[in-house]
Design a protein around this motif. Structure first.
Motif, mmCIF file in Angstrom:
data_model
loop_
_atom_site.group_PDB
_atom_site.id
_atom_site.type_symbol
_atom_site.label_atom_id
_atom_site.label_comp_id
_atom_site.label_asym_id
_atom_site.label_seq_id
_atom_site.Cartn_x
_atom_site.Cartn_y
_atom_site.Cartn_z
ATOM 1 N N ASP A 112 6.922 1.131 1.007
ATOM 2 C CA ASP A 112 5.682 1.899 0.837
ATOM 3 C C ASP A 112 5.687 2.650 -0.490
ATOM 4 O OD1 ASP A 112 4.870 1.124 3.398
ATOM 5 O OD2 ASP A 112 5.834 2.843 4.339
ATOM 6 N N ILE A 113 6.851 3.200 -0.846
ATOM 7 C CA ILE A 113 6.969 3.952 -2.098
ATOM 8 C C ILE A 113 6.775 3.027 -3.284
ATOM 9 C CG2 ILE A 113 8.530 5.326 -3.528
ATOM 10 C CD1 ILE A 113 9.874 6.251 -0.908
ATOM 11 N N ILE A 114 7.408 1.862 -3.254
ATOM 12 C CA ILE A 114 7.288 0.911 -4.356
ATOM 13 C C ILE A 114 5.844 0.461 -4.522
ATOM 14 C CG2 ILE A 114 7.941 -1.400 -5.137
ATOM 15 C CD1 ILE A 114 10.669 -0.923 -3.824
ATOM 16 N N ASP A 115 5.170 0.172 -3.412
ATOM 17 C CA ASP A 115 3.761 -0.238 -3.470
ATOM 18 C C ASP A 115 2.905 0.856 -4.099
ATOM 19 O OD1 ASP A 115 4.301 -2.660 -2.316
ATOM 20 O OD2 ASP A 115 3.712 -2.063 -0.299
ATOM 21 N N SER A 116 3.144 2.100 -3.702
ATOM 22 C CA SER A 116 2.361 3.210 -4.224
ATOM 23 C C SER A 116 2.613 3.427 -5.705
ATOM 24 C CB SER A 116 2.684 4.492 -3.452
ATOM 25 O OG SER A 116 1.987 5.592 -3.978
ATOM 26 N N ILE A 117 3.888 3.390 -6.106
ATOM 27 C CA ILE A 117 4.228 3.578 -7.509
ATOM 28 C C ILE A 117 3.633 2.468 -8.364
ATOM 29 C CG2 ILE A 117 6.121 3.610 -9.177
ATOM 30 C CD1 ILE A 117 5.869 6.194 -7.688
ATOM 31 N N SER A 118 3.651 1.240 -7.849
ATOM 32 C CA SER A 118 3.107 0.121 -8.615
ATOM 33 C C SER A 118 1.606 0.277 -8.839
ATOM 34 C CB SER A 118 3.392 -1.207 -7.908
ATOM 35 O OG SER A 118 2.679 -1.307 -6.688
ATOM 36 N N LYS A 119 0.899 0.840 -7.849
ATOM 37 C CA LYS A 119 -0.532 1.092 -8.017
ATOM 38 C C LYS A 119 -0.772 2.222 -9.003
ATOM 39 C CE LYS A 119 -1.646 -0.469 -3.347
ATOM 40 N NZ LYS A 119 -2.075 -0.058 -1.978
ATOM 41 N N THR A 120 0.039 3.279 -8.903
ATOM 42 C CA THR A 120 -0.094 4.406 -9.812
ATOM 43 C C THR A 120 0.191 3.991 -11.246
ATOM 44 O OG1 THR A 120 0.623 5.906 -8.055
ATOM 45 C CG2 THR A 120 0.703 6.752 -10.302
ATOM 46 N N ALA A 121 1.156 3.096 -11.430
ATOM 47 C CA ALA A 121 1.553 2.663 -12.766
ATOM 48 C C ALA A 121 0.720 1.493 -13.282
ATOM 49 C CB ALA A 121 3.023 2.272 -12.757
ATOM 50 N N SER A 122 -0.319 1.112 -12.541
ATOM 51 C CA SER A 122 -1.215 0.023 -12.954
ATOM 52 C C SER A 122 -0.463 -1.282 -13.181
ATOM 53 C CB SER A 122 -1.981 0.415 -14.228
ATOM 54 O OG SER A 122 -2.708 1.601 -14.047
ATOM 55 N N VAL A 123 0.557 -1.536 -12.355
ATOM 56 C CA VAL A 123 1.374 -2.730 -12.529
ATOM 57 C C VAL A 123 0.536 -3.998 -12.390
ATOM 58 C CG1 VAL A 123 3.250 -4.074 -11.506
ATOM 59 C CG2 VAL A 123 3.510 -1.613 -11.830
ATOM 60 N N ALA A 124 -0.409 -4.003 -11.449
ATOM 61 C CA ALA A 124 -1.197 -5.207 -11.191
ATOM 62 C C ALA A 124 -2.315 -5.411 -12.205
ATOM 63 C CB ALA A 124 -1.780 -5.152 -9.777
ATOM 64 N N ASP A 125 -2.657 -4.377 -12.978
ATOM 65 C CA ASP A 125 -3.735 -4.497 -13.953
ATOM 66 C C ASP A 125 -3.288 -5.324 -15.146
ATOM 67 O OD1 ASP A 125 -5.316 -2.902 -12.366
ATOM 68 O OD2 ASP A 125 -4.771 -1.051 -13.397
ATOM 69 N N PRO A 126 -4.194 -6.147 -15.702
ATOM 70 C CA PRO A 126 -3.816 -6.938 -16.885
ATOM 71 C C PRO A 126 -3.554 -6.024 -18.075
ATOM 72 C CG PRO A 126 -6.178 -7.116 -16.451
ATOM 73 C CD PRO A 126 -5.580 -6.397 -15.274
ATOM 74 N N GLY A 127 -2.593 -6.411 -18.888
ATOM 75 C CA GLY A 127 -2.271 -5.613 -20.063
ATOM 76 C C GLY A 127 -0.873 -5.890 -20.544
ATOM 77 N N GLY A 128 -0.450 -5.113 -21.535
ATOM 78 C CA GLY A 128 0.876 -5.269 -22.107
ATOM 79 C C GLY A 128 1.689 -4.001 -21.954
ATOM 80 N N VAL A 129 2.981 -4.113 -22.212
ATOM 81 C CA VAL A 129 3.904 -2.985 -22.077
ATOM 82 C C VAL A 129 4.627 -2.758 -23.398
ATOM 83 C CG1 VAL A 129 5.958 -2.113 -20.896
ATOM 84 C CG2 VAL A 129 4.241 -3.406 -19.611
#
Length: 220
Positions: A112-129
């Motif tokens: 649950d924590i990993i899922d939440s952090i990934s949403k907060t960090a916009s992991v699924a959004d297209p883009g670069g790092v």
């Protein structure tokens, strides 16, 4: 995001009348190494798989044993960062959540924590790092954002890490561009140390399209 927003009831708490064997079975089923023991609404503590394996008679009720239970928990109004801190420091696979009267509400799992952090960090959004390394005294988020925004881009999320034995910071930027060429050039121009970058260049995409067109032409 607060702890109460992450509570799940998919994993039931143990009762003192449950056996150690039942606890081990549930741990295997839910793929966790900890389970809460609750008496009505009162949280008694977390039991681990190691605790159970050390019992002389795991087939007996847990209440028959003298257990030294850890009592890590967060309250429902604490931020997810506090949950993450507890998981990291104690190596937990789940965290119990209590209300302001110390009544048990449920648990938050590591997933649950990993899922939440990934949403907060916009992991699924297209883009670069982009990963920058700089001295702590040189860090200015407003300046970094200005450099990114001057290239018609925006920062989706940031993460900052430091090391106790160093004055350096590592700043990870997620931006809304898959081609980071112009942004990277700006950072280099302002003497930033770009430690790493992850993107798909539009130039490479164009070359791939030309190559595919050429191969299709040869196949005609």
């Amino acid at each position: 995001m607060l702890a109460r927003d992450l509570i799940k009831d998919l994993i039931p708490p143990l009762k003192t009348s449950d056996s150690g064997l039942k606890a081990l079975s549930w741990m295997e089923e839910f793929r966790v190494s900890h389970l809460p023991i609750v008496n009505n609404v009162h949280f008694l503590g977390l039991i681990t798989d190691e605790d159970i394996l050390n019992l002389n008679a795991p087939e007996e009720p847990l209440g028959n044993h003298s257990l030294s239970l850890l009592r890590p928990y967060v309250t429902e109004n604490q931020h997810i960062y506090e949950v993450l801190k507890l998981v990291s420091s104690l190596k937990l696979t789940l965290v119990p959540v209590l209300d302001e009267e110390n009544h048990y509400l449920g648990i938050i799992t590591l997933g649950d924590i990993i899922d939440s952090i990934s949403k907060t960090a916009s992991v699924a959004d297209p883009g670069g790092v982009i990963v920058l390394e700089l001295n702590q005294n040189d860090y200015s988020l407003s300046e970094i954002a200005q450099i990114v925004e001057s290239n018609d881009s925006r920062i989706l999320s940031t993460a900052i890490s430091s090391h106790p034995d160093s004055t350096k910071l590592e700043v990870v930027l997620k931006v809304n561009r898959t081609d980071l060429t112009r942004i990277l050039a700006s950072f280099y121009r302002y003497d930033y140390h770009v430690k790493a970058s992850f993107h798909q260049s539009e130039f490479n995409d164009d070359m791939k399209q030309r190559f595919d067109s050429f191969m299709n032409y040869l196949n005609i």
